[in-house]
Design a protein around this motif. Structure first.
Motif, PDB file in Angstrom:
ATOM      1  N   PHE A  67      -9.804   6.164  -9.582  1.00  0.00           N
ATOM      2  CA  PHE A  67     -10.877   5.185  -9.763  1.00  0.00           C
ATOM      3  C   PHE A  67     -12.202   5.862  -9.427  1.00  0.00           C
ATOM      4  CE2 PHE A  67      -7.458   1.923  -9.085  1.00  0.00           C
ATOM      5  CZ  PHE A  67      -7.572   1.375 -10.356  1.00  0.00           C
ATOM      6  N   PRO A  78      -7.127   3.968  -1.168  1.00  0.00           N
ATOM      7  CA  PRO A  78      -6.508   4.722  -0.060  1.00  0.00           C
ATOM      8  C   PRO A  78      -5.473   5.718  -0.569  1.00  0.00           C
ATOM      9  CG  PRO A  78      -5.740   2.430  -0.084  1.00  0.00           C
ATOM     10  CD  PRO A  78      -6.852   2.528  -1.086  1.00  0.00           C
ATOM     11  N   PHE A  79      -4.832   5.390  -1.690  1.00  0.00           N
ATOM     12  CA  PHE A  79      -3.798   6.292  -2.205  1.00  0.00           C
ATOM     13  C   PHE A  79      -4.421   7.546  -2.827  1.00  0.00           C
ATOM     14  CE2 PHE A  79      -1.679   2.162  -2.014  1.00  0.00           C
ATOM     15  CZ  PHE A  79      -0.502   2.501  -1.368  1.00  0.00           C
ATOM     16  N   ARG A  82      -5.586   9.624   0.118  1.00  0.00           N
ATOM     17  CA  ARG A  82      -4.397  10.242   0.726  1.00  0.00           C
ATOM     18  C   ARG A  82      -4.014  11.509  -0.041  1.00  0.00           C
ATOM     19  NH1 ARG A  82       1.698   7.854  -0.390  1.00  0.00           N
ATOM     20  NH2 ARG A  82       2.684   8.856   1.362  1.00  0.00           N
ATOM     21  N   LYS A 107      -0.754   2.601 -12.284  1.00  0.00           N
ATOM     22  CA  LYS A 107      -1.354   2.620 -10.953  1.00  0.00           C
ATOM     23  C   LYS A 107      -2.170   3.889 -10.811  1.00  0.00           C
ATOM     24  CE  LYS A 107       0.693  -0.792  -8.506  1.00  0.00           C
ATOM     25  NZ  LYS A 107      -0.040  -1.751  -7.710  1.00  0.00           N
ATOM     26  N   SER A 121       1.480   8.620  -5.530  1.00  0.00           N
ATOM     27  CA  SER A 121       1.009   9.640  -4.577  1.00  0.00           C
ATOM     28  C   SER A 121       2.158  10.274  -3.786  1.00  0.00           C
ATOM     29  CB  SER A 121      -0.037   9.035  -3.632  1.00  0.00           C
ATOM     30  OG  SER A 121       0.506   7.976  -2.887  1.00  0.00           O
ATOM     31  N   ARG A 164      -5.317  -5.544   1.667  1.00  0.00           N
ATOM     32  CA  ARG A 164      -5.663  -6.113   0.354  1.00  0.00           C
ATOM     33  C   ARG A 164      -6.082  -7.579   0.479  1.00  0.00           C
ATOM     34  NH1 ARG A 164      -0.868  -3.249  -3.149  1.00  0.00           N
ATOM     35  NH2 ARG A 164      -2.035  -1.360  -3.623  1.00  0.00           N
ATOM     36  N   LEU A 194      -8.243  -8.257 -12.307  1.00  0.00           N
ATOM     37  CA  LEU A 194      -7.577  -7.435 -11.281  1.00  0.00           C
ATOM     38  C   LEU A 194      -7.334  -8.269 -10.020  1.00  0.00           C
ATOM     39  CD1 LEU A 194      -6.637  -4.564 -10.325  1.00  0.00           C
ATOM     40  CD2 LEU A 194      -8.901  -4.298  -9.338  1.00  0.00           C
TER      41      LEU A 194
END
Ligand SMILES: N[C@@H](CCC(=O)N[C@@H](CS)C(=O)NCC(=O)O)C(=O)O
Length: 297
Positions: A67, A78-79, A82, A107, A121, A164, A194
């Motif tokens: 993104f 966060p992913f 990470r 995703k 991830s 979330r 979304l």
């Protein structure tokens, strides 16, 4: 039930079209179909052109699809953070693509690596770790490995859902939209959709059925567990970071920089000071170019 023959259907459609009062409705429908067709064609060609460009990425360089950048941390996901943090820890070269953030599993992140697409991830980290001999977790004791897995799953499969709730339900996606840079129009327009999908997922997962106070308490307990486990150590498993630190950092950095005004941002400064110090330590060690990464491209 017997279906009418295709000839009969086509004949009645054609008859209907020739009736003047139906014509405008058919014309409108035809315009919608044509617009949808043109849009699909455009998307297909754009995708093919992107693929061609990605072939120029040098061998062994991982192309991370993500993104858009964030103003306050390198990514709002966060992913993604990470994965990027792991690639830095493992010293695996990577580049970023913001044009196609979601991939084969719908995703983000996903990667293209030597012509192959890999999504998720965790799967990406395990795959690259094996390939490049950069599986830091395997160097830990069996007990540490078990703890690393438990913490990692608590963060990605529990804490993540609690966060979330704040981001998409209580804050209604405002902070996340404000912090992303150069958000494409389709993403701005797609935010309500979304949010709707995430709110539905929150209810299916179950956390969305609790009150905000109950969720806040759950998140606080997760943060307390990480804080207790970290204690006075520099990193979760000792003096050097490993994969679990990349995971925890990916999420805690969101709280520090991308959750303005949330109770969790405040908790880092009041209840969990060792986590605050830990976030800065990870940033210093693995993101010396943090400020450049926030700069607009
Ligand atoms: N298990 C996945 C989770 C990835 C994930 O949930 N990504 C979020 C962004 S943080 C996403 O793509 N959300 C968009 C959506 O669900 O449509 C991983 O580890 O990569």
């Amino acid at each position: 039930m017997k279906l009418p023959s295709i000839d009969l259907i086509l004949t009645s459609v054609a008859d209907g079209f020739h009736r003047p009062e139906s014509r405008s409705r058919y014309e409108a429908a035809a315009a919608v179909v044509a617009a949808y067709g043109a849009f699909s064609l455009y998307r297909y060609i754009a995708k093919r052109n992107r693929r061609k460009r990605w072939r120029d990425v040098p061998k062994d360089v991982v192309l991370v699809h993500a993104f858009p950048k964030s103003r306050f941390a390198p990514n709002v996901s966060p992913f993604v953070l990470r994965l990027e943090t792991y690639l830095r820890l493992a010293k695996i070269p990577y580049q970023l693509d913001y044009e196609e953030p979601t991939g084969p599993k719908d995703k983000s992140p996903w990667v293209t690596w030597n012509g192959e697409d890999i999504a998720d991830s965790q799967i990406i980290i395990e795959r690259l770790g094996r390939h490049y001999g950069k599986d830091f977790t395997s160097r830990l004791t069996a007990e540490q490995q078990a703890a690393a897995r438990a913490i990692s799953l608590m963060v990605t499969e529990h804490l993540c859902w609690g966060l979330r709730v704040w981001r998409y339900e209580l804050d209604r996606g405002r902070a996340v939209m404000r912090s992303m840079q150069n958000v494409p129009l389709y993403m701005r327009l797609g935010m309500p959709l979304l949010r709707w999908r995430i709110m539905r997922d929150l209810r299916v997962q179950g956390i969305g059925r609790h009150s905000p106070e109950e969720v806040e308490d759950m998140v606080k307990k997760d943060l307390a567990a990480i804080s207790l486990y970290l204690g006075e150590k520099a990193f979760l498993m000792g003096d050097e970071p490993s994969e679990v630190d990349c995971t925890v950092f990916g999420f805690l950095a969101q709280l520090k920089w991308n959750y303005p005004g949330s109770p969790y941002e405040a908790m880092l400064e009041t209840d969990f000071l060792n986590l605050s110090g830990y976030i800065l330590r990870m940033k210093e060690k693995l993101w010396p170019d943090w400020d450049q990464c926030l700069a607009r491209p």
